[in-house]
Design a protein around this motif. Structure first.
Motif, PDB file in Angstrom:
ATOM      1  N   UNK A   1       1.696  44.822  63.577  1.00  0.00           N
ATOM      2  CA  UNK A   1       1.402  45.909  64.520  1.00  0.00           C
ATOM      3  C   UNK A   1       2.584  46.873  64.576  1.00  0.00           C
ATOM      4  N   UNK A   2       2.291  48.141  64.755  1.00  0.00           N
ATOM      5  CA  UNK A   2       3.365  49.139  64.831  1.00  0.00           C
ATOM      6  C   UNK A   2       4.268  48.884  66.045  1.00  0.00           C
ATOM      7  N   UNK A   3       5.534  49.186  65.889  1.00  0.00           N
ATOM      8  CA  UNK A   3       6.470  49.007  67.008  1.00  0.00           C
ATOM      9  C   UNK A   3       6.384  50.247  67.903  1.00  0.00           C
ATOM     10  N   UNK A   4       6.198  50.015  69.219  1.00  0.00           N
ATOM     11  CA  UNK A   4       6.169  51.153  70.153  1.00  0.00           C
ATOM     12  C   UNK A   4       7.593  51.535  70.553  1.00  0.00           C
ATOM     13  N   UNK A   5       8.435  50.537  70.816  1.00  0.00           N
ATOM     14  CA  UNK A   5       9.821  50.825  71.242  1.00  0.00           C
ATOM     15  C   UNK A   5      10.676  49.573  71.172  1.00  0.00           C
ATOM     16  N   UNK A   6      11.936  49.796  70.877  1.00  0.00           N
ATOM     17  CA  UNK A   6      12.952  48.748  70.943  1.00  0.00           C
ATOM     18  C   UNK A   6      13.638  48.936  72.297  1.00  0.00           C
ATOM     19  N   UNK A   7      13.612  47.919  73.137  1.00  0.00           N
ATOM     20  CA  UNK A   7      14.204  48.066  74.479  1.00  0.00           C
ATOM     21  C   UNK A   7      15.597  47.453  74.487  1.00  0.00           C
ATOM     22  N   UNK A   8      16.567  48.217  74.991  1.00  0.00           N
ATOM     23  CA  UNK A   8      17.950  47.721  75.007  1.00  0.00           C
ATOM     24  C   UNK A   8      18.665  48.205  76.256  1.00  0.00           C
ATOM     25  N   UNK A   9      19.793  47.558  76.522  1.00  0.00           N
ATOM     26  CA  UNK A   9      20.647  47.987  77.625  1.00  0.00           C
ATOM     27  C   UNK A   9      22.059  48.070  77.088  1.00  0.00           C
ATOM     28  N   UNK A  10      22.696  49.200  77.252  1.00  0.00           N
ATOM     29  CA  UNK A  10      24.046  49.440  76.721  1.00  0.00           C
ATOM     30  C   UNK A  10      24.132  49.034  75.248  1.00  0.00           C
ATOM     31  N   UNK A  11      23.072  49.316  74.501  1.00  0.00           N
ATOM     32  CA  UNK A  11      23.071  49.039  73.058  1.00  0.00           C
ATOM     33  C   UNK A  11      22.594  47.645  72.697  1.00  0.00           C
ATOM     34  N   UNK A  12      22.443  46.744  73.694  1.00  0.00           N
ATOM     35  CA  UNK A  12      22.030  45.365  73.411  1.00  0.00           C
ATOM     36  C   UNK A  12      20.514  45.245  73.552  1.00  0.00           C
ATOM     37  N   UNK A  13      19.856  44.990  72.430  1.00  0.00           N
ATOM     38  CA  UNK A  13      18.396  44.855  72.431  1.00  0.00           C
ATOM     39  C   UNK A  13      18.006  43.616  73.226  1.00  0.00           C
ATOM     40  N   UNK A  14      16.895  43.700  73.992  1.00  0.00           N
ATOM     41  CA  UNK A  14      16.383  42.461  74.602  1.00  0.00           C
ATOM     42  C   UNK A  14      14.929  42.179  74.246  1.00  0.00           C
ATOM     43  N   UNK A  15      14.121  43.214  73.960  1.00  0.00           N
ATOM     44  CA  UNK A  15      12.799  42.894  73.426  1.00  0.00           C
ATOM     45  C   UNK A  15      12.205  44.057  72.628  1.00  0.00           C
ATOM     46  N   UNK A  16      11.207  43.675  71.829  1.00  0.00           N
ATOM     47  CA  UNK A  16      10.467  44.656  71.026  1.00  0.00           C
ATOM     48  C   UNK A  16       9.105  44.824  71.678  1.00  0.00           C
ATOM     49  N   UNK A  17       8.728  46.075  71.920  1.00  0.00           N
ATOM     50  CA  UNK A  17       7.386  46.348  72.469  1.00  0.00           C
ATOM     51  C   UNK A  17       6.508  46.842  71.321  1.00  0.00           C
ATOM     52  N   UNK A  18       5.338  46.209  71.179  1.00  0.00           N
ATOM     53  CA  UNK A  18       4.418  46.585  70.095  1.00  0.00           C
ATOM     54  C   UNK A  18       3.390  47.590  70.608  1.00  0.00           C
ATOM     55  N   UNK A  19       2.745  48.271  69.665  1.00  0.00           N
ATOM     56  CA  UNK A  19       1.810  49.351  70.048  1.00  0.00           C
ATOM     57  C   UNK A  19       0.616  48.843  70.848  1.00  0.00           C
ATOM     58  N   UNK A  20       0.271  47.545  70.689  1.00  0.00           N
ATOM     59  CA  UNK A  20      -0.866  47.014  71.460  1.00  0.00           C
ATOM     60  C   UNK A  20      -0.431  46.480  72.831  1.00  0.00           C
ATOM     61  N   UNK A  21       0.835  46.718  73.202  1.00  0.00           N
ATOM     62  CA  UNK A  21       1.308  46.355  74.535  1.00  0.00           C
ATOM     63  C   UNK A  21       2.012  45.008  74.607  1.00  0.00           C
ATOM     64  N   UNK A  22       1.871  44.180  73.541  1.00  0.00           N
ATOM     65  CA  UNK A  22       2.571  42.886  73.557  1.00  0.00           C
ATOM     66  C   UNK A  22       4.078  43.107  73.412  1.00  0.00           C
ATOM     67  N   UNK A  23       4.863  42.130  73.884  1.00  0.00           N
ATOM     68  CA  UNK A  23       6.323  42.219  73.703  1.00  0.00           C
ATOM     69  C   UNK A  23       6.816  40.912  73.083  1.00  0.00           C
ATOM     70  N   UNK A  24       7.949  41.015  72.391  1.00  0.00           N
ATOM     71  CA  UNK A  24       8.568  39.824  71.792  1.00  0.00           C
ATOM     72  C   UNK A  24      10.056  39.865  72.111  1.00  0.00           C
ATOM     73  N   UNK A  25      10.663  38.750  72.528  1.00  0.00           N
ATOM     74  CA  UNK A  25      12.097  38.754  72.770  1.00  0.00           C
ATOM     75  C   UNK A  25      12.860  39.021  71.480  1.00  0.00           C
ATOM     76  N   UNK A  26      13.959  39.729  71.573  1.00  0.00           N
ATOM     77  CA  UNK A  26      14.749  40.048  70.376  1.00  0.00           C
ATOM     78  C   UNK A  26      16.189  40.361  70.811  1.00  0.00           C
ATOM     79  N   UNK A  27      17.148  39.635  70.257  1.00  0.00           N
ATOM     80  CA  UNK A  27      18.563  39.883  70.595  1.00  0.00           C
ATOM     81  C   UNK A  27      19.269  40.719  69.526  1.00  0.00           C
ATOM     82  N   UNK A  28      18.708  40.724  68.315  1.00  0.00           N
ATOM     83  CA  UNK A  28      19.332  41.498  67.224  1.00  0.00           C
ATOM     84  C   UNK A  28      18.257  41.890  66.231  1.00  0.00           C
TER      85      UNK A  28
END
Ligand SMILES: Cc1cc2nc3c(=O)[nH]c(=O)nc-3n(C[C@H](O)[C@H](O)[C@H](O)COP(=O)(O)OP(=O)(O)OC[C@H]3O[C@@H](n4cnc5c(N)ncnc54)[C@H](O)[C@@H]3O)c2cc1C
Length: 301
Positions: free
Chosen positions: A194-221
């Motif tokens: 699925x296409x990635x909607x957005x990479x969510x991060x705080x101060x450059x540190x990623x915490x999850x990937x949001x997919x175009x269908x609304x699902x999210x997956x945890x991600x640290x790097x």
């Protein structure tokens, strides 16, 4: 102004080359525009004796080393063109100055062209990286994502399993071959097409990937293999390029323009700071041989 060698670029390749020329008693002018490829990185790894040093401190230490050699001059200025002028090279600097050099070393690096993934730019260099050897250790065993939209990059990503078992491959909407998918499945790597909607991060540190269908997956790097293009100067000079888009050089690291040599990322794969430094040393030694032999022949004639 006249000089033996003009070096374009003050990264690991150009700085290492300047040290060689200084120690070989050649007049050298190093011009640097101050836009290193690793500017966003917190530290440089895999450079023995310098592991983890910040890019800024690395350059400061290199300039301190060069300060011991009176024939080395460094300037914070861009180079806009290099053309042949008889048996010399005429180099135009951004400030309008023209310098006449016997040889030129291009150590200009490359320009990364990351994919258009929202949120990627904010994380680049802090938790989104191009190389697991450079930044894998710091995030070992954490939740990793790898962005791979081709079979070649997806196959390369299997190597990341050496750093973490918690790896998800994102194709960002692309499909992989059945063969590659089977290899990933066998290695226990889940694939998200699925296409990635957005990479969510705080101060450059990623915490999850949001997919175009609304699902999210945890991600640290997130690791990826960005496309690259040659720097503007390389394009302007019209140097011959390889299929990979790197400057084509011979065994003396000389480009298609006689007298113009190239070292570091601009002409090489694999890429890395210590490899660029090594290429700079090699190119400088080859150039110095040629210059000195020219001098000796001139004197003996
Ligand atoms: C985010 C990130 C992190 C990295 N981390 C690591 C790591 O931990 N360890 C590692 O080994 N490698 C790392 N790398 C790779 C490493 O940074 C490069 O391999 C290395 O910097 C290449 O050195 P270079 O001298 O060829 O080019 P660069 O370091 O890119 O230096 C090129 C210099 O040339 C200058 N320049 C370009 N055009 C002109 C011009 N026309 N006039 C004047 N100056 C010009 C630029 O301003 C720049 O200062 C990382 C790369 C990235 C993108």
């Amino acid at each position: 102004m006249q000089t033996d060698v003009l070096i374009v670029g003050g990264g690991p390749a150009g700085l290492s080359a300047a040290l060689v020329f200084g120690r070989a008693r050649k007049r050298v002018l190093l011009c640097d525009a101050g836009t290193p490829r690793n500017a966003a990185a917190v530290g440089i790894h895999n450079f023995i004796t310098r592991d983890g040093v910040s890019p800024r401190d690395f350059r400061a230490a290199a300039h301190a080393d060069l300060g011991a050699y009176p024939s080395v001059e460094t300037r914070a200025v861009g180079v806009v063109d290099v053309v042949r002028a008889g048996d010399r090279l005429s180099v135009t600097l951004e400030d309008g100055t023209t310098v006449s050099a016997r040889r030129v070393l291009l150590a200009t690096g490359v320009v990364d062209v990351p994919p258009d993934v929202p949120g990627l730019a904010e994380a680049w260099g802090t938790s989104a990286f191009q190389c697991p050897y450079c930044h894998g250790w710091e995030v070992r065993d954490r939740a990793w994502g790898v962005l791979a939209s081709t079979d070649a990059v997806a196959s390369w990503s299997l190597v990341l399993r050496g750093w973490t078992a918690n790896l998800v491959l994102y194709t960002d909407g692309a499909s992989l071959s059945a063969d590659t998918s089977a290899k990933l499945d066998a290695a226990g790597v889940p694939v998200e097409t699925t296409k990635i909607a957005r990479l969510h991060s705080e101060a450059g540190h990623v915490h999850h990937v949001e997919l175009a269908d609304g699902r999210t997956r945890p991600c640290d790097a997130l690791f990826l293999h960005p496309a690259q293009r040659p720097t503007a100067l390389v394009v302007r000079m019209g140097l011959e390029l390889s299929e990979a888009g790197l400057v084509r050089v011979d065994d003396q690291k000389q480009s298609s323009m006689p007298g113009v040599h190239v070292a570091g990322d601009a002409a090489a794969h694999p890429q890395g700071a210590v490899m660029a430094a090594s290429a700079g040393v090699f190119a400088a030694a080859m150039m110095n041989h040629a210059l000195t032999l020219d001098d000796v022949a001139g004197r003996l004639r």
